[in-house]
Enzyme design. Structure first.
Site, PDB file in Angstrom:
ATOM      1  N   CYS A 132     119.915   3.257   0.810  1.00  0.00           N
ATOM      2  CA  CYS A 132     120.215   1.847   0.538  1.00  0.00           C
ATOM      3  C   CYS A 132     120.638   1.115   1.808  1.00  0.00           C
ATOM      4  CB  CYS A 132     121.311   1.759  -0.523  1.00  0.00           C
ATOM      5  SG  CYS A 132     121.772   0.065  -0.907  1.00  0.00           S
ATOM      6  N   CYS A 135     123.414  -1.427   1.349  1.00  0.00           N
ATOM      7  CA  CYS A 135     124.765  -0.847   1.235  1.00  0.00           C
ATOM      8  C   CYS A 135     125.267  -0.341   2.586  1.00  0.00           C
ATOM      9  CB  CYS A 135     124.784   0.354   0.286  1.00  0.00           C
ATOM     10  SG  CYS A 135     123.793   0.189  -1.182  1.00  0.00           S
ATOM     11  N   ASP A 136     124.403   0.333   3.338  1.00  0.00           N
ATOM     12  CA  ASP A 136     124.890   1.113   4.480  1.00  0.00           C
ATOM     13  C   ASP A 136     124.452   0.598   5.854  1.00  0.00           C
ATOM     14  OD1 ASP A 136     126.117   2.844   2.674  1.00  0.00           O
ATOM     15  OD2 ASP A 136     124.311   4.058   2.452  1.00  0.00           O
TER      16      ASP A 136
END
Ligand code: NAP
Length: 315
Positions: A132, A135-136
């Site tokens: 992701c 997200c990261d």
């Protein structure tokens, strides 16, 4: 018979549980194999509103569960092996729990990011391997990363990652990208993106603490090389967790449950879907939570008879 059963304990299912428990609908939540869903696989979540300094994914999910329990939601551990939607109430066969009959059912079983199944991949999730970018990506500021895949997700995530990373390398197994022309062009016009086409990923290399490279094989020469990088983003698609439905709910050609736009209604009266199992576009914790709230409100209306015989009229 239960009033409402919720399948899955990601942000969608837990939000539905909070709302339904507060509305005194006595929801029963079935936790599957991966309680807490995909967020339990991430580390820090920095984009969920309300947490100024971020929150760890597993902690966020644990808090949502406790919040639902505080209002009386019942959690049961089990695995749905069979569903029967042929009568006006719905029957579930749940391993370890037997048959459960319910007036309304909320399916929030999520989706699972596909992995390559190569050495070094699974064991380095959270240590440099991610599925992701949204997200990261932030954790790779000024670093070199690889994105694996040739579809729209890979192109979109490659572009997104150039905001943080110093270099983004796209590795794709064929010469031709699967992504739409517009997404391809956007990525090709980005000078920070380097291309490794016709390359099969073989192994994620790590120094024991974090990822240091990706070993790939050139499919035309069979030559192997290691691309030195700090992070590997796998973007080869997701699979919605709908196998257990055994074709009894209308899905699109890739298995995502179809809902009537603006609602969480599926084609089966009294069965609602929320979260990633019905969303291949946004896939965020906050959007999943939002549709979980919608499913709670839709199912509450259904149970109270406001959505009645003519289901199609309410779609
Ligand atoms: P996708 O279209 O299925 O693409 C997956 C990519 O991963 C393909 O290039 C595929 O290679 C590669 N791949 C699959 N398995 C692999 C393996 N084992 N090893 C190496 N490579 C592998 O998935 P997606 O990109 O996640 O997109 C899913 C859907 O969402 C699509 O309909 C897409 O259009 C849509 N989407 C839209 C947007 C947007 O419009 N903004 C953004 C993201 C996604 P091959 O090409 O060789 O099969």
């Amino acid at each position: 018979m239960e009033k409402v059963v919720i399948l899955g304990t990601g942000p969608a299912g837990l939000t539905a549980a909070i709302y339904l428990a507060r509305a005194e609908m006595n929801p029963v939540v079935i936790e599957g194999m991966e309680p807490g869903g995909q967020l339990t696989l991430t580390t820090e979540v920095e984009n969920y509103p309300g947490f100024i300094d971020g929150i760890m994914g597993p902690e966020l999910m644990e808090n949502m569960k406790k919040q639902a329990e505080r209002f009386g939601a019942q959690f049961k551990r089990g695995w749905v092996t069979k569903v029967d939607f042929t009568s006006s109430t719905h029957k579930l066969e749940v391993s370890g729990l037997g048959e459960i009959e319910t007036q309304a059912l909320i399916v929030s079983t999520g989706a699972t990011a596909k992995l390559l199944d190569i050495p070094g991949e699974k064991e380095n999730i959270g240590k440099g391997v991610s599925t992701c970018a949204t997200c990261d990506g932030f954790f790779f500021r000024g670093k070199k990363v690889i994105i694996i895949g040739g579809g729209d997700s890979a192109m979109e995530e490659a572009n997104f990652l150039t905001k943080f990373a110093s270099e983004v390398h796209v590795v794709h197994r064929r010469d031709n990208l699967r992504a739409s022309k517009i997404m391809q062009n956007r990525a090709k016009d980005n000078p920070k993106i380097k291309w490794h086409l016709n390359q099969t990923p073989l192994e994620v290399i790590s120094d024991g603490k974090s990822v240091t490279g990706l070993k790939v094989k050139d499919n035309s020469t069979n030559e192997e090389k290691v691309i030195e990088i700090d992070g590997v983003f796998v973007a080869i698609g997701h699979l919605p967790n709908t196998d257990f439905l055994n074709g009894q709910i209308d899905t699109d050609e890739t298995g995502y449950i179809r809902v009537t736009p603006g609602t969480t209604n599926t084609n089966i009266p009294g069965v609602f879907a929320c979260g990633d199992v019905q969303d291949k576009k946004y896939r965020q914790a906050i959007t999943a939570a939002g549709t979980g709230c919608m499913a709670a409100l839709d199912s509450e209306k259904y149970i109270e008879g406001e959505i009645t015989q003519d289901w199609s009229q309410s779609l």
